[in-house]
Design a protein around this motif. Sequence first.
Motif, PDB file in Angstrom:
ATOM      1  N   HIS A 169      -7.753  -4.367   0.730  1.00  0.00           N
ATOM      2  CA  HIS A 169      -6.754  -5.377   1.135  1.00  0.00           C
ATOM      3  C   HIS A 169      -7.308  -6.804   1.000  1.00  0.00           C
ATOM      4  N   GLN A 170      -8.623  -6.929   0.932  1.00  0.00           N
ATOM      5  CA  GLN A 170      -9.245  -8.259   0.748  1.00  0.00           C
ATOM      6  C   GLN A 170      -9.406  -8.621  -0.736  1.00  0.00           C
ATOM      7  N   ASP A 194      -2.504   3.986  10.344  1.00  0.00           N
ATOM      8  CA  ASP A 194      -3.388   2.849  10.626  1.00  0.00           C
ATOM      9  C   ASP A 194      -3.490   1.863   9.480  1.00  0.00           C
ATOM     10  N   ILE A 195      -3.225   2.322   8.259  1.00  0.00           N
ATOM     11  CA  ILE A 195      -3.355   1.414   7.111  1.00  0.00           C
ATOM     12  C   ILE A 195      -1.987   0.870   6.689  1.00  0.00           C
ATOM     13  N   ASN A 196      -0.951   1.191   7.463  1.00  0.00           N
ATOM     14  CA  ASN A 196       0.401   0.692   7.165  1.00  0.00           C
ATOM     15  C   ASN A 196       0.872   0.993   5.752  1.00  0.00           C
ATOM     16  N   VAL A 255     -10.313   3.895   7.136  1.00  0.00           N
ATOM     17  CA  VAL A 255      -9.512   2.673   7.348  1.00  0.00           C
ATOM     18  C   VAL A 255     -10.275   1.455   6.830  1.00  0.00           C
ATOM     19  N   THR A 256     -11.573   1.413   7.081  1.00  0.00           N
ATOM     20  CA  THR A 256     -12.397   0.297   6.597  1.00  0.00           C
ATOM     21  C   THR A 256     -12.406   0.261   5.068  1.00  0.00           C
ATOM     22  N   GLU A 271      -9.147  -1.194   4.035  1.00  0.00           N
ATOM     23  CA  GLU A 271      -9.074  -2.625   4.372  1.00  0.00           C
ATOM     24  C   GLU A 271      -9.904  -3.468   3.410  1.00  0.00           C
ATOM     25  N   TRP A 272     -10.978  -2.899   2.880  1.00  0.00           N
ATOM     26  CA  TRP A 272     -11.779  -3.620   1.870  1.00  0.00           C
ATOM     27  C   TRP A 272     -10.893  -3.957   0.670  1.00  0.00           C
ATOM     28  N   GLU A 294     -12.383   5.789  11.005  1.00  0.00           N
ATOM     29  CA  GLU A 294     -12.885   4.420  10.887  1.00  0.00           C
ATOM     30  C   GLU A 294     -13.362   4.107   9.469  1.00  0.00           C
ATOM     31  N   THR A 328       0.859  -1.184   0.000  1.00  0.00           N
ATOM     32  CA  THR A 328       0.000   0.000   0.000  1.00  0.00           C
ATOM     33  C   THR A 328       0.895   1.233   0.000  1.00  0.00           C
TER      34      THR A 328
END
Length: 222
Positions: free
Chosen positions: A106-107, A137-139, A99-100, A103-104, A96, A3
């Motif tokens: 990332h899947q 937070d998302i690295n 970040v969510t 993260e979506w 939030e 990322t």
Amino acid sequence: MNTYFITGTDTDTGKTVAACAFVQSLVKREKNVAVMKPVASGCYWQNGQLVNEDALNLMQHSNTAFDYDRVNPYTFEAAIAPHIAATDNGVVIEKEKLVTAVEWFHQQPIDCLVIEGAGGWQLPLAPGLRMPEVVKDINARVILVVGLKLGCLNHALLSLQSIRQEGCDVVGWIAVQTGPEPMPRQEENLASLRELLGTKELAYIPYVPTWSGKDLTVYFHK
Ligand SMILES: Nc1ncnc2c1ncn2[C@@H]1O[C@H](COP(=O)(O)OP(=O)(O)OP(=O)(O)O)[C@@H](O)[C@H]1O
Ligand SMILES: C[C@H](N)[C@H](N)CCCCCC(=O)O
Ligand SMILES: [Mg+2]
């Protein structure tokens, strides 16, 4: 999954151009690349939804296809600081939700996610929230885009210092000539940036009229 977060010395410093060039270079290396412009101010209506030119450009250069809302969850029409635009619209930009949204991705079956910030590194998003909080937070690893103009030495050094103070990894920096005329003493300024930043120079992108349709990978250093 890598990322990358593309930040810049300021707004209008060539982040979108550099981000699209970087996406092109990853695509050329046969990576599956997704993109995000999580917070965009300066949007316009298209087919009943607010869209942003940066997000559309990034999507056009990527080799994956995701819904616009996934790429750009926060859209504001006014071309002003996003937290002010948000307040005008009764919206609070939430860490939030951002970040969510990342993260979506990332899947998903992708190799790289390239995220363009907005404005400069320490962009305020909401009371008590600035963009670096999200990036941590998302690295994401950070790429600093330096728009070549008088003042960029100070802005580049401050940005790099702040990125590191936040504990984020720096991949390197990209210099962009954003206008048709080079800045005064551009070569010497580039030499100073190389010496002062002491981190990897990934590319130097000259002024390329109608850049969006062009191959910008040639400007990346080996
Ligand atoms: N190398 C270049 N060649 C041609 N045009 C450029 C170049 N760099 C920047 N521009 C133009 O300068 C303007 C600002 O660049 P860009 O949109 O990439 O900045 P930005 O940092 O992404 O701004 P924002 O904070 O709004 O996202 C745009 O109109 C862009 O097309
Ligand atoms: C509208 C503009 N092009 C950018 N998208 C937003 C720039 C916000 C800058 C905020 C600031 O640091 O003052
Ligand atoms: Mg941009």
